[in-house]
Design a protein around this motif. Structure first.
Motif, PDB file in Angstrom:
ATOM      1  N   ALA A 129       0.848  -1.189   0.000  1.00  0.00           N
ATOM      2  CA  ALA A 129       0.000   0.000   0.000  1.00  0.00           C
ATOM      3  C   ALA A 129       0.880   1.233   0.000  1.00  0.00           C
ATOM      4  CB  ALA A 129      -0.938   0.000   1.204  1.00  0.00           C
ATOM      5  N   VAL A 130       0.596   2.171  -0.899  1.00  0.00           N
ATOM      6  CA  VAL A 130       1.355   3.419  -1.026  1.00  0.00           C
ATOM      7  C   VAL A 130       0.428   4.546  -0.600  1.00  0.00           C
ATOM      8  CG1 VAL A 130       2.635   4.936  -2.554  1.00  0.00           C
ATOM      9  CG2 VAL A 130       2.747   2.450  -2.885  1.00  0.00           C
ATOM     10  N   ARG A 131       0.808   5.272   0.459  1.00  0.00           N
ATOM     11  CA  ARG A 131      -0.024   6.315   1.050  1.00  0.00           C
ATOM     12  C   ARG A 131       0.646   7.666   0.888  1.00  0.00           C
ATOM     13  NH1 ARG A 131      -3.670   9.651   2.682  1.00  0.00           N
ATOM     14  NH2 ARG A 131      -4.361   9.679   4.867  1.00  0.00           N
ATOM     15  N   ASP A 132      -0.088   8.618   0.297  1.00  0.00           N
ATOM     16  CA  ASP A 132       0.403   9.998   0.226  1.00  0.00           C
ATOM     17  C   ASP A 132      -0.611  10.918   0.889  1.00  0.00           C
ATOM     18  OD1 ASP A 132      -1.363  11.564  -1.837  1.00  0.00           O
ATOM     19  OD2 ASP A 132      -0.976   9.640  -2.831  1.00  0.00           O
ATOM     20  N   HIS A 133      -0.169  12.129   1.211  1.00  0.00           N
ATOM     21  CA  HIS A 133      -1.020  13.101   1.901  1.00  0.00           C
ATOM     22  C   HIS A 133      -1.176  14.357   1.052  1.00  0.00           C
ATOM     23  CE1 HIS A 133      -0.901  10.790   5.693  1.00  0.00           C
ATOM     24  NE2 HIS A 133       0.336  10.474   5.303  1.00  0.00           N
ATOM     25  N   GLY A 134      -1.361  14.143  -0.266  1.00  0.00           N
ATOM     26  CA  GLY A 134      -1.441  15.264  -1.191  1.00  0.00           C
ATOM     27  C   GLY A 134      -2.857  15.715  -1.463  1.00  0.00           C
ATOM     28  N   ALA A 155     -11.348  12.948  -5.508  1.00  0.00           N
ATOM     29  CA  ALA A 155     -12.740  13.281  -5.243  1.00  0.00           C
ATOM     30  C   ALA A 155     -13.604  12.018  -5.351  1.00  0.00           C
ATOM     31  CB  ALA A 155     -13.220  14.347  -6.224  1.00  0.00           C
ATOM     32  N   ALA A 156     -14.865  12.154  -4.969  1.00  0.00           N
ATOM     33  CA  ALA A 156     -15.785  11.018  -5.032  1.00  0.00           C
ATOM     34  C   ALA A 156     -15.937  10.539  -6.474  1.00  0.00           C
ATOM     35  CB  ALA A 156     -17.146  11.423  -4.461  1.00  0.00           C
ATOM     36  N   GLY A 157     -15.800   9.249  -6.679  1.00  0.00           N
ATOM     37  CA  GLY A 157     -15.936   8.665  -8.005  1.00  0.00           C
ATOM     38  C   GLY A 157     -14.649   8.579  -8.789  1.00  0.00           C
ATOM     39  N   GLU A 158     -13.591   9.282  -8.354  1.00  0.00           N
ATOM     40  CA  GLU A 158     -12.335   9.272  -9.098  1.00  0.00           C
ATOM     41  C   GLU A 158     -11.471   8.055  -8.787  1.00  0.00           C
ATOM     42  OE1 GLU A 158     -11.670  14.107  -9.654  1.00  0.00           O
ATOM     43  OE2 GLU A 158     -10.356  12.946  -8.321  1.00  0.00           O
ATOM     44  N   ALA A 159     -11.776   7.329  -7.716  1.00  0.00           N
ATOM     45  CA  ALA A 159     -10.976   6.156  -7.366  1.00  0.00           C
ATOM     46  C   ALA A 159     -11.065   5.078  -8.433  1.00  0.00           C
ATOM     47  CB  ALA A 159     -11.436   5.596  -6.023  1.00  0.00           C
ATOM     48  N   ALA A 160     -12.192   5.012  -9.159  1.00  0.00           N
ATOM     49  CA  ALA A 160     -12.325   4.033 -10.238  1.00  0.00           C
ATOM     50  C   ALA A 160     -11.803   4.585 -11.552  1.00  0.00           C
ATOM     51  CB  ALA A 160     -13.789   3.612 -10.383  1.00  0.00           C
ATOM     52  N   ALA A 170      -7.868   1.830  -5.259  1.00  0.00           N
ATOM     53  CA  ALA A 170      -7.491   3.189  -4.850  1.00  0.00           C
ATOM     54  C   ALA A 170      -8.528   3.749  -3.895  1.00  0.00           C
ATOM     55  CB  ALA A 170      -7.345   4.089  -6.073  1.00  0.00           C
ATOM     56  N   TRP A 171      -8.029   4.536  -2.944  1.00  0.00           N
ATOM     57  CA  TRP A 171      -8.886   5.296  -2.036  1.00  0.00           C
ATOM     58  C   TRP A 171      -8.360   6.712  -1.977  1.00  0.00           C
ATOM     59  CZ3 TRP A 171      -7.241   8.139   2.073  1.00  0.00           C
ATOM     60  CH2 TRP A 171      -8.211   8.719   2.894  1.00  0.00           C
ATOM     61  N   ARG A 230      -9.417  11.048  -0.629  1.00  0.00           N
ATOM     62  CA  ARG A 230     -10.342  12.037  -0.098  1.00  0.00           C
ATOM     63  C   ARG A 230      -9.724  13.415  -0.334  1.00  0.00           C
ATOM     64  NH1 ARG A 230     -11.990  10.672   5.752  1.00  0.00           N
ATOM     65  NH2 ARG A 230     -12.950   8.915   4.650  1.00  0.00           N
ATOM     66  N   PRO A 231     -10.468  14.367  -0.881  1.00  0.00           N
ATOM     67  CA  PRO A 231      -9.890  15.674  -1.200  1.00  0.00           C
ATOM     68  C   PRO A 231      -9.231  16.310   0.026  1.00  0.00           C
ATOM     69  CG  PRO A 231     -12.074  15.472  -2.163  1.00  0.00           C
ATOM     70  CD  PRO A 231     -11.882  14.278  -1.298  1.00  0.00           C
ATOM     71  N   GLY A 232      -7.972  16.728  -0.153  1.00  0.00           N
ATOM     72  CA  GLY A 232      -7.226  17.382   0.914  1.00  0.00           C
ATOM     73  C   GLY A 232      -6.594  16.441   1.913  1.00  0.00           C
ATOM     74  N   GLU A 233      -6.920  15.131   1.871  1.00  0.00           N
ATOM     75  CA  GLU A 233      -6.361  14.174   2.827  1.00  0.00           C
ATOM     76  C   GLU A 233      -5.469  13.143   2.148  1.00  0.00           C
ATOM     77  OE1 GLU A 233      -9.173  12.415   5.443  1.00  0.00           O
ATOM     78  OE2 GLU A 233     -10.369  14.234   5.649  1.00  0.00           O
ATOM     79  N   GLY A 234      -5.264  13.290   0.864  1.00  0.00           N
ATOM     80  CA  GLY A 234      -4.386  12.368   0.165  1.00  0.00           C
ATOM     81  C   GLY A 234      -5.107  11.143  -0.350  1.00  0.00           C
ATOM     82  N   SER A 235      -4.315  10.132  -0.722  1.00  0.00           N
ATOM     83  CA  SER A 235      -4.876   8.918  -1.295  1.00  0.00           C
ATOM     84  C   SER A 235      -4.009   7.728  -0.899  1.00  0.00           C
ATOM     85  CB  SER A 235      -4.945   9.031  -2.824  1.00  0.00           C
ATOM     86  OG  SER A 235      -3.650   9.237  -3.363  1.00  0.00           O
ATOM     87  N   GLN A 236      -4.538   6.554  -1.142  1.00  0.00           N
ATOM     88  CA  GLN A 236      -3.791   5.321  -0.901  1.00  0.00           C
ATOM     89  C   GLN A 236      -4.134   4.313  -1.994  1.00  0.00           C
ATOM     90  OE1 GLN A 236      -2.758   3.698   3.000  1.00  0.00           O
ATOM     91  NE2 GLN A 236      -4.047   1.925   2.548  1.00  0.00           N
ATOM     92  N   PHE A 237      -3.083   3.744  -2.583  1.00  0.00           N
ATOM     93  CA  PHE A 237      -3.228   2.701  -3.585  1.00  0.00           C
ATOM     94  C   PHE A 237      -2.734   1.392  -2.978  1.00  0.00           C
ATOM     95  CE2 PHE A 237      -3.432   6.506  -6.016  1.00  0.00           C
ATOM     96  CZ  PHE A 237      -4.126   6.220  -7.180  1.00  0.00           C
ATOM     97  N   ARG A 238      -3.542   0.332  -3.184  1.00  0.00           N
ATOM     98  CA  ARG A 238      -3.203  -0.957  -2.583  1.00  0.00           C
ATOM     99  C   ARG A 238      -3.118  -2.029  -3.668  1.00  0.00           C
ATOM    100  NH1 ARG A 238      -7.475  -3.753   1.323  1.00  0.00           N
ATOM    101  NH2 ARG A 238      -8.487  -4.058  -0.707  1.00  0.00           N
ATOM    102  N   LEU A 239      -1.967  -2.718  -3.705  1.00  0.00           N
ATOM    103  CA  LEU A 239      -1.760  -3.853  -4.592  1.00  0.00           C
ATOM    104  C   LEU A 239      -1.836  -5.129  -3.758  1.00  0.00           C
ATOM    105  CD1 LEU A 239      -0.821  -5.305  -7.236  1.00  0.00           C
ATOM    106  CD2 LEU A 239       1.533  -4.888  -6.446  1.00  0.00           C
ATOM    107  N   THR A 240      -2.718  -6.060  -4.154  1.00  0.00           N
ATOM    108  CA  THR A 240      -2.863  -7.341  -3.463  1.00  0.00           C
ATOM    109  C   THR A 240      -2.659  -8.457  -4.473  1.00  0.00           C
ATOM    110  OG1 THR A 240      -4.508  -6.332  -1.998  1.00  0.00           O
ATOM    111  CG2 THR A 240      -4.331  -8.729  -1.966  1.00  0.00           C
TER     112      THR A 240
END
Length: 535
Positions: free
Chosen positions: A443-448, A452-457, A497-498, A500-510
């Motif tokens: 999992a790669v987590r950034d705080h950038g 937004a909603a719907g952009e994870a897909a 991908a997950w 949230r605007p202003g709180e960054g994102s996280q991508f998870r490879l399983t």
């Protein structure tokens, strides 16, 4: 063994029955019809039986009351003819009751004389009775009505007898009571007539059996008719379901057979027309996709030769830039940079064309995702320094191993980390690793800027960008995450991908521990712990 197996067999049978009930509309319709028919039949049968019972009993009661009144009237006439000189009470009672008892034995009723009423002895043992008659056959409630002189009364009872030869058998009956006065003592006596209802009981039993038999036959007939009717409707629906499943499986030539001109035939015709239109459109899309893939592949291959020539010229200009004026030297550097990016784009297009053509294959070995993550972080450190950020790998302390293509896995992790660097906005990036018996994950987590909603897909779509005006500092082509997703699917894994605007994102490879093993869950959460705490 059999004791433990029996409950399991029972549960399996219940599950199969429940599944059959949920999936079979025919079974539900037939069961509902049978239940409703049973309820309606029971209500109608009960009403008919009650009406029949009331009719038989009312007719019988009218008959026995009329016969009892006739016997009482004849007894009164006989008493009126007795000379006044006859004053022997015992003889008078015997002469009065003997003819009635004989007629009762002949006609099938019993008789009892009680009294006198003036002495309060209506409940006393009868003075004269049919031999063998149990006095408990006369209900106390009927006796109480004759404590004082009264008119004729009747009630239902249970006749009991223990005397041989008595024509009145033990069973239901009717008791009719009337009063008369004996001249011998001038007192009033009560005479009870007990008539059997066994014939009516047998008639009601016959009617009940007939109703049950007719109801059972009618219920079976309704069940059969309902089954046949629903079969005519359900069979075409089942055929349509099978054809639809074959169409979904890719057998686009499947069609329903059309018979007749009714609604089901028109439905089959419409279904076939829909299937033909879908087949035509799917073939058009397949042809268009094939042409598109061929175009991308051909263009990519055709561009390699001129690109090689341009690369040679660019390298020559770049090596000689020290002899150029500043503007020309800067142009040579920009040309070199764009040529590098163009080569990467061309390589990505070729890779995409291989995925589209189904030509991508895996070279599987045991891969430690922790080693891969550390190598990628080390190789991207110059980019992170330029972006004023830092990538931290949280080593779990144990190997995170999975069967995978190391080249493709390293490309996935590199795409995730460079994408995080692009959007980290000078904040720290965390790389988390985890594994269990079934899967391994990164999992790669950034705080950038986040998602937004719907952009994870949408983030995995080709050439998609959340902000088209945003510059790519890593020199990306817009295909990195799309290729990473295809690489993940090739392994049978998940790339999610997950954000949230202003709180960054996280991508998870399983990835599954073993190729071909189905995934049920990931060792790492998709939503980071700090985001859950904030929410």
């Amino acid at each position: 063994m059999s004791t433990a197996a029996d409950p399991a067999i029972g549960r399996s049978g219940l599950r199969r029955a429940a599944m059959f009930w949920r999936r079979s509309i025919q079974a539900r319709v037939v069961a509902s019809t049978v239940v409703l028919s049973l309820v309606v039949g029971a209500v109608v049968g009960w009403v008919l039986l009650q009406r029949t019972t009331d009719g038989l009993l009312d007719a019988r009661v009218r008959t026995v009351v009329r016969e009892a009144n006739s016997e009482t009237a004849a007894a009164r006439d006989a008493l009126d003819a007795v000379p006044y000189a006859e004053s022997n009470l015992y003889v008078q009672r015997q002469e009065l009751m003997e003819p009635i008892k004989e007629r009762g034995l002949a006609r099938g009723f019993a008789v009892a004389l009680a009294g006198p009423v003036e002495d309060g002895t209506s409940g006393s043992p009868c003075q004269v009775c049919t031999p063998g008659l149990d006095l408990e056959s006369i209900p106390q409630r009927l006796r109480a009505q004759f404590d004082e002189a009264n008119v004729t009364h009747w009630t239902y009872t249970r006749i009991r007898s223990d005397g041989p030869g008595l024509p009145v058998a033990t069973g239901p009956g009717v008791v009719v009571g009337s009063q008369l006065r004996l001249p011998a003592d001038g007192k009033t006596y009560t005479i009870y007539y007990l008539f059997s209802l066994e014939q009516e009981e047998e008639t009601l039993s016959t009617v009940t059996n007939a109703l049950l038999t007719a109801g059972t036959l009618l219920l079976l007939l309704v069940t059969g008719v309902t089954w046949l009717v629903t079969q005519q409707v359900v069979t075409p629906v089942r055929l349509a379901r099978r054809v639809a499943e074959r169409l979904a499986a890719g057998q686009l030539q499947e069609r329903l057979r059309v018979r007749g001109e009714d609604d089901l035939a028109r439905l089959a015709t419409s279904f076939n027309q829909m299937a033909s239109n879908l087949q035509r459109q799917i073939r058009q899309l397949e042809e268009l996709s094939r042409v598109q893939r061929r175009f991308v592949s051909d263009v990519s291959h055709e561009l390699r030769t001129p690109l090689t020539t341009v690369r040679m010229a660019g390298d020559l200009l770049h090596d000689s830039r020290s002899r150029f004026d500043p503007a020309t030297a800067r142009a040579a550097e920009l040309l070199q940079t764009e040529l590098d990016r163009f080569e990467v784009l061309l390589a990505d297009l070729l890779e995409i064309s291989r995925f589209d053509a189904g030509a991508a294959v895996l070279d599987v070995v045991d891969v430690d995702l922790a080693d891969v993550a550390r190598r990628v972080v080390e190789s991207t450190e110059p980019l992170a320094v330029r972006r004023d950020t830092r990538v931290v790998v949280h080593d779990p302390g144990t190997p995170v191993v999975a069967e995978a293509d190391i080249r493709r896995v390293e490309r996935i992790v590199r795409n995730l980390i460079t994408n995080a660097i692009d959007h980290a906005e000078s904040r720290e990036i965390q790389v988390w690793l985890g594994g269990d018996d079934e899967a391994a994950a990164v999992a790669v987590r950034d705080h950038g800027v986040g998602l937004a909603a719907g952009e994870a897909a949408m983030v995995f779509n080709r050439f998609w960008r959340a902000d088209p005006a945003r510059a790519r500092t890593s020199g990306g082509t817009g295909l990195g995450l799309s290729i990473a997703l295809e690489d993940t699917h090739l392994h049978g894994g998940w790339l999610q991908a997950w954000g949230r605007p202003g709180e960054g994102s996280q991508f998870r490879l399983t990835l599954p521990r073993h190729v071909g093993q189905p995934l049920r869950q990931s060792p790492l959460p998709l939503v980071p712990d700090d985001a859950r705490e904030a929410s």
